[in-house]
Design a protein around this motif. Structure first.
Motif, PDB file in Angstrom:
ATOM      1  N   LEU A   1       5.432   5.301   2.064  1.00  0.00           N
ATOM      2  CA  LEU A   1       5.873   4.275   3.012  1.00  0.00           C
ATOM      3  C   LEU A   1       5.481   4.585   4.447  1.00  0.00           C
ATOM      4  N   THR A   2       5.246   5.863   4.734  1.00  0.00           N
ATOM      5  CA  THR A   2       4.756   6.236   6.059  1.00  0.00           C
ATOM      6  C   THR A   2       3.249   6.477   6.033  1.00  0.00           C
ATOM      7  N   LEU A   3       2.616   6.143   4.892  1.00  0.00           N
ATOM      8  CA  LEU A   3       1.172   6.255   4.679  1.00  0.00           C
ATOM      9  C   LEU A   3       0.668   7.693   4.726  1.00  0.00           C
ATOM     10  N   LYS A   4       1.582   8.655   4.558  1.00  0.00           N
ATOM     11  CA  LYS A   4       1.202  10.069   4.594  1.00  0.00           C
ATOM     12  C   LYS A   4       0.714  10.579   3.246  1.00  0.00           C
ATOM     13  N   GLY A   5       0.670   9.706   2.262  1.00  0.00           N
ATOM     14  CA  GLY A   5       0.182  10.099   0.947  1.00  0.00           C
ATOM     15  C   GLY A   5       1.284  10.100  -0.081  1.00  0.00           C
ATOM     16  N   GLY A   6       0.898  10.001  -1.302  1.00  0.00           N
ATOM     17  CA  GLY A   6       1.803   9.977  -2.446  1.00  0.00           C
ATOM     18  C   GLY A   6       0.919  10.035  -3.674  1.00  0.00           C
ATOM     19  N   LEU A   7       1.015   9.033  -4.530  1.00  0.00           N
ATOM     20  CA  LEU A   7       0.075   8.920  -5.639  1.00  0.00           C
ATOM     21  C   LEU A   7      -1.334   8.774  -5.074  1.00  0.00           C
ATOM     22  N   GLY A   8      -1.455   7.969  -4.017  1.00  0.00           N
ATOM     23  CA  GLY A   8      -2.735   7.799  -3.332  1.00  0.00           C
ATOM     24  C   GLY A   8      -2.813   8.695  -2.117  1.00  0.00           C
TER      25      GLY A   8
ATOM     26  N   LEU B   1      -7.417   2.221  10.839  1.00  0.00           N
ATOM     27  CA  LEU B   1      -8.208   3.124  11.694  1.00  0.00           C
ATOM     28  C   LEU B   1      -7.620   3.309  13.086  1.00  0.00           C
ATOM     29  N   LYS B   2      -6.565   2.556  13.413  1.00  0.00           N
ATOM     30  CA  LYS B   2      -5.918   2.690  14.720  1.00  0.00           C
ATOM     31  C   LYS B   2      -4.800   3.724  14.637  1.00  0.00           C
ATOM     32  N   PRO B   3      -4.830   4.746  15.483  1.00  0.00           N
ATOM     33  CA  PRO B   3      -3.779   5.762  15.448  1.00  0.00           C
ATOM     34  C   PRO B   3      -2.371   5.182  15.636  1.00  0.00           C
ATOM     35  N   GLU B   4      -2.252   4.115  16.406  1.00  0.00           N
ATOM     36  CA  GLU B   4      -0.930   3.540  16.645  1.00  0.00           C
ATOM     37  C   GLU B   4      -0.394   2.760  15.443  1.00  0.00           C
ATOM     38  N   ALA B   5      -1.213   2.579  14.398  1.00  0.00           N
ATOM     39  CA  ALA B   5      -0.780   1.830  13.213  1.00  0.00           C
ATOM     40  C   ALA B   5       0.350   2.568  12.493  1.00  0.00           C
ATOM     41  N   GLN B   6       0.394   3.860  12.600  1.00  0.00           N
ATOM     42  CA  GLN B   6       1.417   4.626  11.915  1.00  0.00           C
ATOM     43  C   GLN B   6       2.468   4.991  12.912  1.00  0.00           C
TER      44      GLN B   6
ATOM     45  N   CYS C   1       0.850  -1.201   0.000  1.00  0.00           N
ATOM     46  CA  CYS C   1       0.000   0.000   0.000  1.00  0.00           C
ATOM     47  C   CYS C   1       0.882   1.245   0.000  1.00  0.00           C
ATOM     48  N   GLY C   2       1.989   1.143   0.742  1.00  0.00           N
ATOM     49  CA  GLY C   2       2.914   2.265   0.838  1.00  0.00           C
ATOM     50  C   GLY C   2       3.559   2.649  -0.479  1.00  0.00           C
TER      51      GLY C   2
END
Length: 116
Positions: free
Chosen positions: A55-62, A111-116, A49-50
């Motif tokens: 890779l930190t799930l903060k956005g990119g193409l998606g 949906l869990k804040p600790e996931a990131q 997904c990253g």
């Protein structure tokens, strides 16, 4: 002259074997569904997904996939997006690659804040 071998008649126990094979496959699938590997799913999220969402799930193409940005989504909605993708966007359907149970785990993980 070539010799031909007699054709063996169909075995009478074939339906029983088919039922047994089907039962084994169903049992194996059910066991696999119960044995989710959280570490493997976390790696999938951050690597696969990253690759589009950063890779930190903060956005990119998606878009940004951090919990704060997803709180307005129900886990069921996110599960559907993961499984079926979003038509006319770069978000592909993951249904051919992961199970519904794995997609639901990923949705709840995001949906869990600790996931990131």
């Amino acid at each position: 002259m070539a010799r031909t071998l007699p054709i063996e008649p169909a075995r009478r126990d074939w339906p029983g074997r088919a039922v047994l094979t089907a039962a084994v496959l169903v049992a194996t699938s059910a066991f696999a569904a119960d044995a989710l590997d959280p570490n493997a799913l976390k790696r999938l999220v951050h690597q696969d997904c990253g690759s589009c969402h950063g890779l930190t799930l903060k956005g990119g193409l998606g878009p940004d996939l951090r919990a704060g940005n997803l709180q307005h989504y129900d886990p069921e909605i996110l599960t559907g997006v993961i499984l079926d993708g979003i038509p006319d966007t770069a978000m592909p359907p993951w249904r051919p690659l992961i199970s519904a149970e794995e997609a639901e785990w990923i949705a709840r993980y995001l949906l869990k804040p600790e996931a990131q």
